[in-house]
Design a protein around this motif. Structure first.
Motif, PDB file in Angstrom:
ATOM      1  N   ALA A 160      20.376  17.428 -46.759  1.00  0.00           N
ATOM      2  CA  ALA A 160      19.905  17.551 -48.133  1.00  0.00           C
ATOM      3  C   ALA A 160      20.856  18.386 -48.974  1.00  0.00           C
ATOM      4  O   ALA A 160      20.897  18.255 -50.198  1.00  0.00           O
ATOM      5  CB  ALA A 160      18.509  18.172 -48.142  1.00  0.00           C
ATOM      6  N   ALA A 161      21.658  19.246 -48.339  1.00  0.00           N
ATOM      7  CA  ALA A 161      22.546  20.125 -49.086  1.00  0.00           C
ATOM      8  C   ALA A 161      23.857  19.439 -49.461  1.00  0.00           C
ATOM      9  O   ALA A 161      24.617  19.963 -50.263  1.00  0.00           O
ATOM     10  CB  ALA A 161      22.843  21.373 -48.266  1.00  0.00           C
ATOM     11  N   SER A 162      24.153  18.269 -48.870  1.00  0.00           N
ATOM     12  CA  SER A 162      25.417  17.608 -49.141  1.00  0.00           C
ATOM     13  C   SER A 162      25.440  17.029 -50.542  1.00  0.00           C
ATOM     14  O   SER A 162      24.498  16.364 -50.958  1.00  0.00           O
ATOM     15  CB  SER A 162      25.647  16.489 -48.125  1.00  0.00           C
ATOM     16  OG  SER A 162      26.793  15.752 -48.480  1.00  0.00           O
ATOM     17  N   PRO A 163      26.545  17.231 -51.295  1.00  0.00           N
ATOM     18  CA  PRO A 163      26.602  16.674 -52.641  1.00  0.00           C
ATOM     19  C   PRO A 163      27.123  15.247 -52.671  1.00  0.00           C
ATOM     20  O   PRO A 163      27.065  14.593 -53.701  1.00  0.00           O
ATOM     21  CB  PRO A 163      27.586  17.606 -53.346  1.00  0.00           C
ATOM     22  CG  PRO A 163      28.523  18.032 -52.269  1.00  0.00           C
ATOM     23  CD  PRO A 163      27.687  18.103 -51.013  1.00  0.00           C
ATOM     24  N   THR A 164      27.669  14.745 -51.554  1.00  0.00           N
ATOM     25  CA  THR A 164      28.282  13.424 -51.578  1.00  0.00           C
ATOM     26  C   THR A 164      27.244  12.334 -51.330  1.00  0.00           C
ATOM     27  O   THR A 164      26.299  12.512 -50.574  1.00  0.00           O
ATOM     28  CB  THR A 164      29.406  13.312 -50.532  1.00  0.00           C
ATOM     29  OG1 THR A 164      28.892  13.630 -49.236  1.00  0.00           O
ATOM     30  CG2 THR A 164      30.542  14.258 -50.866  1.00  0.00           C
ATOM     31  N   THR A 165      27.474  11.179 -51.980  1.00  0.00           N
ATOM     32  CA  THR A 165      26.530  10.067 -51.885  1.00  0.00           C
ATOM     33  C   THR A 165      27.292   8.757 -51.794  1.00  0.00           C
ATOM     34  O   THR A 165      28.465   8.666 -52.149  1.00  0.00           O
ATOM     35  CB  THR A 165      25.612  10.002 -53.113  1.00  0.00           C
ATOM     36  OG1 THR A 165      26.405   9.801 -54.294  1.00  0.00           O
ATOM     37  CG2 THR A 165      24.799  11.275 -53.267  1.00  0.00           C
TER      38      THR A 165
ATOM     39  N   ALA B 101      13.195   7.301 -52.448  1.00  0.00           N
ATOM     40  CA  ALA B 101      12.882   8.692 -52.765  1.00  0.00           C
ATOM     41  C   ALA B 101      14.083   9.602 -52.573  1.00  0.00           C
ATOM     42  O   ALA B 101      14.208  10.626 -53.259  1.00  0.00           O
ATOM     43  CB  ALA B 101      11.710   9.166 -51.902  1.00  0.00           C
ATOM     44  N   GLU B 102      15.000   9.242 -51.642  1.00  0.00           N
ATOM     45  CA  GLU B 102      16.135  10.124 -51.369  1.00  0.00           C
ATOM     46  C   GLU B 102      17.288   9.931 -52.344  1.00  0.00           C
ATOM     47  O   GLU B 102      18.279  10.677 -52.301  1.00  0.00           O
ATOM     48  CB  GLU B 102      16.647   9.918 -49.942  1.00  0.00           C
ATOM     49  CG  GLU B 102      17.288   8.580 -49.660  1.00  0.00           C
ATOM     50  CD  GLU B 102      16.312   7.543 -49.128  1.00  0.00           C
ATOM     51  OE1 GLU B 102      16.749   6.629 -48.413  1.00  0.00           O
ATOM     52  OE2 GLU B 102      15.105   7.653 -49.434  1.00  0.00           O
ATOM     53  N   ALA B 103      17.214   8.949 -53.240  1.00  0.00           N
ATOM     54  CA  ALA B 103      18.286   8.729 -54.208  1.00  0.00           C
ATOM     55  C   ALA B 103      18.453   9.948 -55.103  1.00  0.00           C
ATOM     56  O   ALA B 103      17.468  10.554 -55.543  1.00  0.00           O
ATOM     57  CB  ALA B 103      17.992   7.494 -55.049  1.00  0.00           C
TER      58      ALA B 103
END
Length: 310
Positions: free
Chosen positions: A25-30, A69-71
């Motif tokens: 959840a802490a990662s900024p990459t998507t 929801a995780e988007a």
């Protein structure tokens, strides 16, 4: 690479492969997941939004039109219908819960309908907010979303030199689309057949009159969405968007026909790509202004300005 934009329930066209690794959840990459273009809100007919005040509406995106929801961010087309208004304005979009930014996504003049694409982070309540200067109604369509990933096979952006994919003014077609016609646009050479999406600029020129254009993955059913509008004859209008593709490319539909130009600025990897981090996306917490020539010299005819890397 940095992906920058000028920028109904459906399932994603491409799902996660076992080779993909979800981020913490802490990662900024998507990574990007393409969906069938889907209408989230239309203020004209009072659907899909909550009114905050006379100029601001809130549109929930999480859990709608296939957005999971995780988007953490979404790719949208925002259209403003200013036909009933005699004044000019602009539209600003930002994540719910954040301050209104000094940035705009589309500008409009009296009696116009204008559209443009945007990538925007999803706010604390799973929503985005939109402000129109004069309260003109907006329409919001979603074409895909970004989900956390430390590494990924599909959904990584590959930028290319902007390349023209089709121009109906030129041979071999050299004629406008007929009213209601859907034009098939093939993938450019070098883009894999399993690419998940492309980033494009779509332009209408020599418009026949009021019109709208819709894009969709090649061979898929057309949905009640749009990406570009004209409101009178003889106009040239352009809009940016990200749209899912199939091995057949993408489809462009024109309600009332007319000439259309499609330029490709990049593509998103598919499941056959090796797992990696190159091309993963990092969304800005809020939209921000990078340049404003009104504070100094304008861009001169046939000139250019350089914008520093963010």
């Amino acid at each position: 690479t940095v992906l920058v934009t000028a920028l109904t329930v459906a399932e994603p066209l491409f799902t996660s492969s076992p080779a993909e690794t979800r981020a913490s959840a802490a990662s900024p990459t998507t990574r990007f997941e393409a969906g069938t273009p889907c209408r989230l809100a239309d203020v004209r007919n009072s659907t899909g939004f909550e009114r905050v005040d006379s100029k601001i509406v809130r549109v929930v995106v999480s859990g709608r039109c296939g957005v999971p929801a995780e988007a953490t961010a979404v790719a949208l087309t925002v259209t403003v219908d200013n036909l009933a208004y005699a004044d000019s304005g602009y539209v600003t979009i930002w994540p719910e819960g954040a301050p209104i930014p000094t940035a705009s996504i589309v500008n409009y003049r009296p009696r116009q309908v204008r559209a443009n694409g945007a990538i925007v982070s999803i706010g604390v309540g799973g929503a985005v907010d939109l402000f129109t200067l004069n309260g003109a109604p907006v329409i919001v369509d979603v074409t895909g979303w970004f989900v956390p990933a430390d590494a990924a096979t599909s959904g990584r952006f590959v930028p290319i030199t902007p390349t023209r994919a089709v121009d109906t003014r030129a041979a071999p077609r050299a004629r406008p689309l007929d009213p209601g016609e859907t034009l098939a646009v093939a993938l450019l050479p070098g883009i894999p057949a399993d690419a998940s999406a492309v980033a494009i600029t779509i332009t209408s020129t020599q418009s026949p009159g009021p019109n709208y254009f819709a894009v969709a993955p090649g061979g898929s059913p057309r949905t009640a969405t749009s990406v570009l509008n004209t409101d009178a004859a003889g106009q040239t209008r352009a809009s940016g968007t990200i749209v899912g593709v199939t091995s057949a490319g993408l489809d462009v539909f024109a309600l009332n026909g007319g000439h259309v130009i499609v330029d490709v600025t990049g593509w998103f990897t598919g499941v056959s790509a090796p797992s990696g981090r190159d091309g993963l996306f990092v969304a800005s917490p809020t939209p921000s202004r990078l340049a404003d020539t009104r504070a100094g010299d304008p861009i001169w005819a046939n000139g250019a300005i350089e914008i520093a890397n963010v």
